[in-house]
Design a protein around this motif. Structure first.
Motif, PDB file in Angstrom:
ATOM      1  N   CYS A  19      15.408  -5.621  -2.137  1.00 58.01           N
ATOM      2  CA  CYS A  19      16.488  -6.289  -1.416  1.00 58.01           C
ATOM      3  C   CYS A  19      16.603  -5.778   0.020  1.00 58.01           C
ATOM      4  O   CYS A  19      16.850  -6.560   0.940  1.00 58.01           O
ATOM      5  N   ALA A  20      16.399  -4.481   0.235  1.00 56.90           N
ATOM      6  CA  ALA A  20      16.441  -3.933   1.591  1.00 56.90           C
ATOM      7  C   ALA A  20      15.326  -4.510   2.453  1.00 56.90           C
ATOM      8  O   ALA A  20      15.538  -4.852   3.619  1.00 56.90           O
ATOM      9  N   VAL A  21      14.140  -4.647   1.872  1.00 60.35           N
ATOM     10  CA  VAL A  21      12.992  -5.178   2.625  1.00 60.35           C
ATOM     11  C   VAL A  21      13.202  -6.643   2.984  1.00 60.35           C
ATOM     12  O   VAL A  21      13.022  -7.036   4.137  1.00 60.35           O
ATOM     13  N   ILE A  22      13.627  -7.468   2.036  1.00 59.94           N
ATOM     14  CA  ILE A  22      13.767  -8.888   2.363  1.00 59.94           C
ATOM     15  C   ILE A  22      14.979  -9.150   3.265  1.00 59.94           C
ATOM     16  O   ILE A  22      14.975 -10.116   4.016  1.00 59.94           O
ATOM     17  N   SER A  23      15.969  -8.261   3.227  1.00 68.42           N
ATOM     18  CA  SER A  23      17.114  -8.452   4.122  1.00 68.42           C
ATOM     19  C   SER A  23      16.699  -8.269   5.578  1.00 68.42           C
ATOM     20  O   SER A  23      17.280  -8.882   6.474  1.00 68.42           O
ATOM     21  N   ARG A  24      15.667  -7.453   5.834  1.00 70.74           N
ATOM     22  CA  ARG A  24      15.150  -7.291   7.200  1.00 70.74           C
ATOM     23  C   ARG A  24      14.618  -8.602   7.759  1.00 70.74           C
ATOM     24  O   ARG A  24      14.611  -8.813   8.961  1.00 70.74           O
TER      25      ARG A  24
ATOM     26  N   LEU B 287       3.869  -2.831   3.811  1.00 67.96           N
ATOM     27  CA  LEU B 287       3.662  -4.197   3.343  1.00 67.96           C
ATOM     28  C   LEU B 287       2.445  -4.742   4.080  1.00 67.96           C
ATOM     29  O   LEU B 287       2.334  -4.594   5.293  1.00 67.96           O
ATOM     30  N   LEU B 288       1.534  -5.360   3.339  1.00 67.19           N
ATOM     31  CA  LEU B 288       0.286  -5.855   3.926  1.00 67.19           C
ATOM     32  C   LEU B 288       0.208  -7.365   3.840  1.00 67.19           C
ATOM     33  O   LEU B 288       0.626  -7.978   2.856  1.00 67.19           O
ATOM     34  N   LEU B 289      -0.337  -7.953   4.870  1.00 68.55           N
ATOM     35  CA  LEU B 289      -0.662  -9.374   4.897  1.00 68.55           C
ATOM     36  C   LEU B 289      -2.108  -9.478   5.352  1.00 68.55           C
ATOM     37  O   LEU B 289      -2.456  -8.972   6.429  1.00 68.55           O
ATOM     38  N   ASN B 290      -2.956 -10.069   4.529  1.00 71.29           N
ATOM     39  CA  ASN B 290      -4.398 -10.134   4.817  1.00 71.29           C
ATOM     40  C   ASN B 290      -4.970  -8.743   5.077  1.00 71.29           C
ATOM     41  O   ASN B 290      -5.801  -8.562   5.960  1.00 71.29           O
ATOM     42  N   GLY B 291      -4.458  -7.754   4.334  1.00 74.09           N
ATOM     43  CA  GLY B 291      -4.974  -6.398   4.437  1.00 74.09           C
ATOM     44  C   GLY B 291      -4.441  -5.585   5.592  1.00 74.09           C
ATOM     45  O   GLY B 291      -4.799  -4.428   5.743  1.00 74.09           O
ATOM     46  N   GLN B 292      -3.575  -6.171   6.422  1.00 71.38           N
ATOM     47  CA  GLN B 292      -3.042  -5.477   7.591  1.00 71.38           C
ATOM     48  C   GLN B 292      -1.544  -5.224   7.433  1.00 71.38           C
ATOM     49  O   GLN B 292      -0.819  -6.090   6.946  1.00 71.38           O
ATOM     50  N   PRO B 293      -1.053  -4.048   7.857  1.00 76.17           N
ATOM     51  CA  PRO B 293       0.373  -3.769   7.761  1.00 76.17           C
ATOM     52  C   PRO B 293       1.185  -4.747   8.611  1.00 76.17           C
ATOM     53  O   PRO B 293       0.808  -5.058   9.735  1.00 76.17           O
ATOM     54  N   VAL B 294       2.292  -5.227   8.057  1.00 78.09           N
ATOM     55  CA  VAL B 294       3.174  -6.133   8.803  1.00 78.09           C
ATOM     56  C   VAL B 294       4.517  -5.475   9.101  1.00 78.09           C
ATOM     57  O   VAL B 294       5.346  -6.055   9.787  1.00 78.09           O
ATOM     58  N   THR B 295       4.721  -4.259   8.592  1.00 72.46           N
ATOM     59  CA  THR B 295       5.929  -3.496   8.882  1.00 72.46           C
ATOM     60  C   THR B 295       5.541  -2.040   9.095  1.00 72.46           C
ATOM     61  O   THR B 295       4.466  -1.615   8.682  1.00 72.46           O
ATOM     62  N   ALA B 296       6.441  -1.319   9.704  1.00 68.22           N
ATOM     63  CA  ALA B 296       6.257   0.134   9.775  1.00 68.22           C
ATOM     64  C   ALA B 296       6.407   0.679   8.363  1.00 68.22           C
ATOM     65  O   ALA B 296       6.940   0.000   7.477  1.00 68.22           O
ATOM     66  N   ALA B 297       5.958   1.890   8.146  1.00 68.25           N
ATOM     67  CA  ALA B 297       6.094   2.497   6.819  1.00 68.25           C
ATOM     68  C   ALA B 297       7.542   2.402   6.361  1.00 68.25           C
ATOM     69  O   ALA B 297       8.464   2.632   7.125  1.00 68.25           O
TER      70      ALA B 297
ATOM     71  N   ARG C  75       0.862  -1.182   0.000  1.00 67.32           N
ATOM     72  CA  ARG C  75       0.000   0.000   0.000  1.00 67.32           C
ATOM     73  C   ARG C  75       0.901   1.236   0.000  1.00 67.32           C
ATOM     74  O   ARG C  75       1.721   1.421   0.906  1.00 67.32           O
ATOM     75  N   VAL C  76       0.772   2.066  -1.021  1.00 63.32           N
ATOM     76  CA  VAL C  76       1.575   3.283  -1.129  1.00 63.32           C
ATOM     77  C   VAL C  76       0.939   4.382  -0.290  1.00 63.32           C
ATOM     78  O   VAL C  76      -0.240   4.679  -0.445  1.00 63.32           O
ATOM     79  N   ASN C  77       1.729   4.967   0.601  1.00 66.69           N
ATOM     80  CA  ASN C  77       1.251   6.061   1.449  1.00 66.69           C
ATOM     81  C   ASN C  77       1.553   7.419   0.840  1.00 66.69           C
ATOM     82  O   ASN C  77       0.775   8.360   0.987  1.00 66.69           O
ATOM     83  N   ASP C  78       2.706   7.534   0.187  1.00 67.85           N
ATOM     84  CA  ASP C  78       3.118   8.798  -0.402  1.00 67.85           C
ATOM     85  C   ASP C  78       4.042   8.497  -1.567  1.00 67.85           C
ATOM     86  O   ASP C  78       4.777   7.505  -1.547  1.00 67.85           O
ATOM     87  N   CYS C  79       4.014   9.347  -2.584  1.00 70.34           N
ATOM     88  CA  CYS C  79       4.831   9.139  -3.779  1.00 70.34           C
ATOM     89  C   CYS C  79       5.281  10.487  -4.318  1.00 70.34           C
ATOM     90  O   CYS C  79       4.477  11.416  -4.415  1.00 70.34           O
ATOM     91  N   GLN C  80       6.567  10.574  -4.647  1.00 67.27           N
ATOM     92  CA  GLN C  80       7.106  11.774  -5.293  1.00 67.27           C
ATOM     93  C   GLN C  80       7.863  11.316  -6.528  1.00 67.27           C
ATOM     94  O   GLN C  80       8.786  10.490  -6.431  1.00 67.27           O
ATOM     95  N   PHE C  81       7.476  11.850  -7.681  1.00 68.62           N
ATOM     96  CA  PHE C  81       8.142  11.471  -8.919  1.00 68.62           C
ATOM     97  C   PHE C  81       9.485  12.184  -9.014  1.00 68.62           C
ATOM     98  O   PHE C  81       9.567  13.396  -8.862  1.00 68.62           O
ATOM     99  N   LEU C  82      10.527  11.409  -9.247  1.00 67.10           N
ATOM    100  CA  LEU C  82      11.878  11.939  -9.380  1.00 67.10           C
ATOM    101  C   LEU C  82      12.233  12.171 -10.840  1.00 67.10           C
ATOM    102  O   LEU C  82      13.071  13.006 -11.155  1.00 67.10           O
ATOM    103  N   SER C  83      11.607  11.396 -11.708  1.00 66.29           N
ATOM    104  CA  SER C  83      11.791  11.497 -13.154  1.00 66.29           C
ATOM    105  C   SER C  83      10.607  10.766 -13.784  1.00 66.29           C
ATOM    106  O   SER C  83       9.793  10.176 -13.063  1.00 66.29           O
ATOM    107  N   PRO C  84      10.502  10.751 -15.101  1.00 63.77           N
ATOM    108  CA  PRO C  84       9.406  10.004 -15.728  1.00 63.77           C
ATOM    109  C   PRO C  84       9.452   8.491 -15.463  1.00 63.77           C
ATOM    110  O   PRO C  84       8.453   7.810 -15.618  1.00 63.77           O
ATOM    111  N   THR C  85      10.606   7.978 -15.013  1.00 56.78           N
ATOM    112  CA  THR C  85      10.728   6.528 -14.800  1.00 56.78           C
ATOM    113  C   THR C  85      11.143   6.143 -13.389  1.00 56.78           C
ATOM    114  O   THR C  85      11.375   4.970 -13.109  1.00 56.78           O
TER     115      THR C  85
END
Length: 71
Positions: free
Chosen positions: A51-56, A21-31, A3-13
């Motif tokens: 890679c940063a997320v799965i390393s946690r 990250l959600l599991l069964n609709g509920q957050p499982v990590t802090a933002a 679930r995206v909380n905030d987004c800032q475009f840095l470039s067109p790509t």
């Protein structure tokens, strides 16, 4: 699921984002702060962010064994 909380475009790509990250609709990590990339007409979590997320969770993968940045 993600679930995206905030987004800032840095470039067109590239975008910086805050997401939960959600599991069964509920957050499982802090933002989480990360990046997204636009590839083949779709937005995807950037490899460096994935890679940063799965390393946690102490999960090792071959795709995260080096520090090249890919989608």
């Amino acid at each position: 699921m993600l679930r995206v909380n905030d987004c800032q475009f840095l470039s067109p790509t590239r975008a910086a984002l805050s997401f939960d990250l959600l599991l069964n609709g509920q957050p499982v990590t802090a933002a989480t702060i990360g990046q997204a990339v636009f590839v083949n007409g779709r937005w995807k979590v950037a490899r460096v962010t994935f890679c940063a997320v799965i390393s946690r969770a102490n999960i090792a993968t071959a795709s995260c064994s080096d520090d090249r940045e890919r989608a």
